[in-house]
Design a protein around this motif. Structure first.
Motif, PDB file in Angstrom:
ATOM      1  N   PHE A 136       0.846  -1.192   0.000  1.00  0.00           N
ATOM      2  CA  PHE A 136       0.000   0.000   0.000  1.00  0.00           C
ATOM      3  C   PHE A 136       0.881   1.242   0.000  1.00  0.00           C
ATOM      4  O   PHE A 136       1.806   1.338   0.806  1.00  0.00           O
ATOM      5  N   ARG A 137       0.578   2.180  -0.873  1.00  0.00           N
ATOM      6  CA  ARG A 137       1.274   3.472  -0.868  1.00  0.00           C
ATOM      7  C   ARG A 137       0.288   4.534  -0.406  1.00  0.00           C
ATOM      8  O   ARG A 137      -0.838   4.636  -0.914  1.00  0.00           O
ATOM      9  N   VAL A 138       0.713   5.320   0.557  1.00  0.00           N
ATOM     10  CA  VAL A 138      -0.145   6.366   1.130  1.00  0.00           C
ATOM     11  C   VAL A 138       0.167   7.682   0.440  1.00  0.00           C
ATOM     12  O   VAL A 138       1.263   8.224   0.562  1.00  0.00           O
ATOM     13  N   SER A 139      -0.809   8.201  -0.299  1.00  0.00           N
ATOM     14  CA  SER A 139      -0.636   9.480  -0.999  1.00  0.00           C
ATOM     15  C   SER A 139      -1.980   9.943  -1.522  1.00  0.00           C
ATOM     16  O   SER A 139      -2.808   9.135  -1.953  1.00  0.00           O
ATOM     17  N   GLU A 140      -2.177  11.258  -1.499  1.00  0.00           N
ATOM     18  CA  GLU A 140      -3.402  11.832  -2.053  1.00  0.00           C
ATOM     19  C   GLU A 140      -3.246  12.221  -3.522  1.00  0.00           C
ATOM     20  O   GLU A 140      -4.190  12.695  -4.145  1.00  0.00           O
ATOM     21  N   LEU A 141      -2.045  12.038  -4.084  1.00  0.00           N
ATOM     22  CA  LEU A 141      -1.817  12.414  -5.492  1.00  0.00           C
ATOM     23  C   LEU A 141      -2.663  11.568  -6.425  1.00  0.00           C
ATOM     24  O   LEU A 141      -2.574  10.336  -6.423  1.00  0.00           O
ATOM     25  N   PRO A 142      -3.476  12.193  -7.263  1.00  0.00           N
ATOM     26  CA  PRO A 142      -4.340  11.412  -8.164  1.00  0.00           C
ATOM     27  C   PRO A 142      -3.567  10.728  -9.286  1.00  0.00           C
ATOM     28  O   PRO A 142      -4.046   9.758  -9.880  1.00  0.00           O
ATOM     29  N   THR A 143      -2.375  11.222  -9.605  1.00  0.00           N
ATOM     30  CA  THR A 143      -1.588  10.650 -10.709  1.00  0.00           C
ATOM     31  C   THR A 143      -0.336   9.947 -10.186  1.00  0.00           C
ATOM     32  O   THR A 143       0.687   9.908 -10.868  1.00  0.00           O
ATOM     33  N   LEU A 144      -0.405   9.398  -8.985  1.00  0.00           N
ATOM     34  CA  LEU A 144       0.751   8.762  -8.358  1.00  0.00           C
ATOM     35  C   LEU A 144       1.230   7.560  -9.175  1.00  0.00           C
ATOM     36  O   LEU A 144       0.439   6.705  -9.570  1.00  0.00           O
ATOM     37  N   LYS A 145       2.535   7.506  -9.418  1.00  0.00           N
ATOM     38  CA  LYS A 145       3.139   6.333 -10.036  1.00  0.00           C
ATOM     39  C   LYS A 145       3.729   5.474  -8.931  1.00  0.00           C
ATOM     40  O   LYS A 145       4.597   5.920  -8.187  1.00  0.00           O
ATOM     41  N   THR A 146       3.260   4.243  -8.814  1.00  0.00           N
ATOM     42  CA  THR A 146       3.690   3.386  -7.715  1.00  0.00           C
ATOM     43  C   THR A 146       3.698   1.923  -8.138  1.00  0.00           C
ATOM     44  O   THR A 146       2.949   1.510  -9.024  1.00  0.00           O
ATOM     45  N   TYR A 147       4.568   1.153  -7.472  1.00  0.00           N
ATOM     46  CA  TYR A 147       4.592  -0.301  -7.663  1.00  0.00           C
ATOM     47  C   TYR A 147       3.604  -0.994  -6.728  1.00  0.00           C
ATOM     48  O   TYR A 147       3.447  -2.215  -6.782  1.00  0.00           O
ATOM     49  N   ALA A 148       2.951  -0.229  -5.859  1.00  0.00           N
ATOM     50  CA  ALA A 148       2.066  -0.816  -4.852  1.00  0.00           C
ATOM     51  C   ALA A 148       0.821  -1.428  -5.475  1.00  0.00           C
ATOM     52  O   ALA A 148       0.354  -0.987  -6.523  1.00  0.00           O
ATOM     53  N   ASN A 149       0.266  -2.412  -4.761  1.00  0.00           N
ATOM     54  CA  ASN A 149      -1.001  -3.009  -5.205  1.00  0.00           C
ATOM     55  C   ASN A 149      -2.161  -2.036  -5.037  1.00  0.00           C
ATOM     56  O   ASN A 149      -3.095  -2.031  -5.838  1.00  0.00           O
ATOM     57  N   TYR A 150      -2.076  -1.237  -3.981  1.00  0.00           N
ATOM     58  CA  TYR A 150      -3.181  -0.336  -3.660  1.00  0.00           C
ATOM     59  C   TYR A 150      -2.656   1.037  -3.238  1.00  0.00           C
ATOM     60  O   TYR A 150      -1.552   1.141  -2.712  1.00  0.00           O
ATOM     61  N   GLN A 151      -3.475   2.043  -3.456  1.00  0.00           N
ATOM     62  CA  GLN A 151      -3.169   3.389  -2.960  1.00  0.00           C
ATOM     63  C   GLN A 151      -4.218   3.772  -1.938  1.00  0.00           C
ATOM     64  O   GLN A 151      -5.424   3.623  -2.186  1.00  0.00           O
TER      65      GLN A 151
END
Length: 226
Positions: free
Chosen positions: A187-202
């Motif tokens: 899980f990546r914690v961020s309010e960015l709507p265009t977040l680039k992440t390897y996480a399964n969930y935001q």
């Protein structure tokens, strides 16, 4: 930290089926000044220094030459870019330049100068919200730290035998999230709507992290009753 989150961390950490680690870019002693949870393994400086619940400690020692470079960088940052609310956090192995309190008028100039200093001393530059981090150029990050801790605790087959959950809100957490991709739930914690992440969930906020911990705790409470 919300009280409910604190309670659920303590309950989860006390569960003999759970191995809990708190990862941070901060120095280990600094983490322990803020958090005093029993039954938790603390990993500071991105896992370069680790303390287990038993009190056993592990630390990757830096070469003397690298420590000298580190000390020179810290001194130069303090001399040239500490002003108007900006400050330097010396983590003995790495260093962070904080500029959250700096006015917009000065911010760009100070950031540019601090970036130049960090890179000129041969340190890896990591940009995070309101801070610049200088890490020694060693093959180490939160991903390497996570692998090391899991291997030491559960042997080489840890990936086959564990259900892993990793939650992080920082750019540096992506290294661990990448390592655990396809192995656990991340899980990546961020309010960015265009977040680039390897996480399964935001998830958006620390409050939602609290809900996640509560859900995990509820799962184990339910299993007890079955």
């Amino acid at each position: 930290m919300p009280k409910d989150t604190e309670i659920n961390i303590k309950k989860l950490a006390a569960n003999e089926k759970i191995f809990m680690v708190v990862f941070s870019g901060r120095e280990l002693s600094e983490i322990k000044n803020h958090l005093k949870f029993p039954n938790v393994t603390y990993a500071g400086n991105h896992g370069l220094e680790v303390e287990y619940p038993s009190g056993k400690k592990f630390k990757i020692e830096m070469p003397e030459e690298l420590l000298e470079k580190h000390n020179k960088l810290v001194a130069e940052l303090k001399e040239k870019v500490v002003c108007s609310g900006a400050w330097v956090e010396d983590k003995k192995i790495s260093v962070t330049y904080h500029y959250k309190g700096v006015t917009d008028k000065l911010k760009a100039k100070l950031i540019a100068e601090a970036k130049g200093l960090i890179q000129s001393h041969g340190f890896q530059l990591i940009e995070t919200p309101y801070a610049l981090e200088g890490k020694p150029r060693v093959n180490w990050d939160k991903g390497e730290g996570a692998k090391m801790i899991l291997e030491k605790q559960f042997d080489a087959d840890w990936a086959k035998n564990l259900k892993i959950i990793y939650v992080g809100d920082d750019t540096t957490d992506e290294d661990a999230i990448k390592v655990l991709h396809g192995i656990g739930k991340t899980f990546r914690v961020s309010e960015l709507p265009t977040l680039k992440t390897y996480a399964n969930y935001q998830i958006k906020t620390v409050e939602e992290v609290g809900w996640l911990l509560k859900a995990i705790q509820a799962y184990y409470e339910k299993k007890k009753k079955v």
